[in-house]
Design a protein around this motif. Structure first.
Motif, PDB file in Angstrom:
ATOM      1  N   ASP A  50       0.894  -1.220   0.088  1.00  0.00           N
ATOM      2  CA  ASP A  50       0.148  -0.005   0.086  1.00  0.00           C
ATOM      3  C   ASP A  50       0.848   1.256  -0.087  1.00  0.00           C
ATOM      4  N   SER A 106       0.181   4.445  -0.573  1.00  0.00           N
ATOM      5  CA  SER A 106      -0.375   5.550  -0.086  1.00  0.00           C
ATOM      6  C   SER A 106       0.300   5.556   1.551  1.00  0.00           C
ATOM      7  N   SER A 107       0.762   4.459   2.101  1.00  0.00           N
ATOM      8  CA  SER A 107       1.062   4.442   3.510  1.00  0.00           C
ATOM      9  C   SER A 107       2.570   4.738   3.694  1.00  0.00           C
ATOM     10  N   ARG A 157       9.075   2.856   5.507  1.00  0.00           N
ATOM     11  CA  ARG A 157       7.845   1.927   5.936  1.00  0.00           C
ATOM     12  C   ARG A 157       6.696   2.025   5.324  1.00  0.00           C
ATOM     13  N   VAL A 158       6.251   0.782   4.753  1.00  0.00           N
ATOM     14  CA  VAL A 158       5.109   0.710   4.026  1.00  0.00           C
ATOM     15  C   VAL A 158       3.893  -0.527   4.563  1.00  0.00           C
ATOM     16  N   LYS A 159       2.709  -0.278   4.445  1.00  0.00           N
ATOM     17  CA  LYS A 159       1.969  -1.472   4.838  1.00  0.00           C
ATOM     18  C   LYS A 159       1.890  -2.441   3.880  1.00  0.00           C
ATOM     19  N   GLU A 203       6.233   5.961   3.988  1.00  0.00           N
ATOM     20  CA  GLU A 203       6.550   7.084   4.646  1.00  0.00           C
ATOM     21  C   GLU A 203       8.085   6.863   5.105  1.00  0.00           C
ATOM     22  N   TRP A 212       2.927  -3.332   8.981  1.00  0.00           N
ATOM     23  CA  TRP A 212       4.190  -2.452   8.462  1.00  0.00           C
ATOM     24  C   TRP A 212       4.984  -3.403   7.856  1.00  0.00           C
TER      25      TRP A 212
END
Length: 312
Positions: free
Chosen positions: A19, A21-22, A45-47, A24, A52
């Motif tokens: 994802d 969009s997550s 990190r990303v979902k 960061e 995570w």
């Protein structure tokens, strides 16, 4: 940029489930000063399926290959876990999150360092192997990619690799033209500024008279100015490139002639005196063209290898 790097250059099916969009960026202050001097580390990190996943992207700009890269990454991941535990940032389950270590290598030589930590350590019995640390990283060796294939990709990372692989300014301008149109959105101001600095570094390897990269405001100005100047400095650059190519051809002809002479000499000596030992073969391979011609003239009259090769 990170999305395009992951989707375009990590050949794993599950990355398409991330994802983005997550996504960061995280502070990497846990890396010690000694380690920081040897790398430009970026942790994101990303979902992934609701949880995570940490991406450890190590941008490796050294021209030399680090044989123990897997050990370095093992240290980095350990420090990341230690920092997450200390700052109480572990996921809700209280377990350290998975990490995908990525090395982006830009050197000319092919990457030969082990990708798996196990390939670096001494062989041990199976009973002991289960206690050894495990780590494998994903390598992006950009000089191994084909420029034509990269050009087909609508991918920012592919565009940057094309720029690094460009052998003449015109190829670089084509990449800049593409990016200027691709990033023609106000939301990409920060990225455009960063790319302008990046391309400014690449341009330092060309001798471009009249080009003041630092004076350019952004990527569009760089693209416009280079397009206008290409006719002025493109001709001498191409002439120098062609002269170098011709010189290489002449050198190649000379080297090819020497190889042919050495091959003929070895064949004639083998027919007369039997199989040649390694020392004799090495002596022939190191000989100059003039020496090879002399030996070829005398080979039928020589009574022994020593009689022929002993004379220079």
């Amino acid at each position: 940029m990170v999305r395009d790097l992951v989707l375009g250059f990590i050949p794993l099916e599950w990355v398409h489930e991330l994802d983005f969009s997550s996504l960061e960026k995280l502070n990497s202050s846990y890396i010690s000063d000694d380690l920081r001097e040897r790398s430009d580390d970026i942790v994101w990190r990303v979902k992934f399926r609701g949880r995570w996943l940490y991406l450890y992207i190590l941008l490796e700009f050294q021209s030399t290959i680090d044989r123990f890269m897997a050990v370095r990454l093992l240290t980095y991941v350990g420090l990341l876990y230690q920092d997450l535990i200390k700052s109480k940032q572990l996921p809700s389950a209280g377990r350290p999150p998975p990490v995908l270590p990525v090395v982006m290598y830009t050197g000319d030589a092919k990457w030969t360092a082990a990708l798996h930590l196990n390939d670096l350590t001494e062989a041990v019995p199976a009973e002991l192997n289960q206690f050894q640390p495990q780590l494998q990283y994903c390598l992006i060796d950009q000089k191994r990619y084909d420029a034509a294939e990269l050009e087909k990709m609508e991918n920012l990372t592919a565009a940057l690799i094309r720029a690094e692989l460009a052998e003449e300014p015109q190829a670089l301008i084509e990449v800049l033209n593409h990016l200027a149109m691709w990033l023609d959105r106000s939301s990409q101001t920060e990225l455009r500024r960063a790319l302008k600095e990046y391309f400014g570094r690449i341009l330092t390897k060309y001798d471009l008279p009249g080009v003041d990269v630092d004076a350019l405001a952004d990527l569009t100005e760089m693209q416009t100015m280079l397009s206008e100047r290409v006719k002025e400095w493109g001709r001498p650059y191409r002439e120098a490139l062609e002269a170098g190519r011709k010189l290489g051809i002449e050198q190649g002809r000379e080297e090819g002639a020497e190889l042919a002479e050495a091959k003929i000499l070895k064949r004639q000596l083998t027919k007369r005196f039997g199989l040649l030992d390694e020392e004799t073969i090495a002596q022939i391979d190191k000989a100059s063209s003039a020496q090879l011609e002399l030996w070829l003239d005398q080979v039928l009259e020589a009574e022994s290898l020593q009689d022929l090769l002993g004379e220079s």
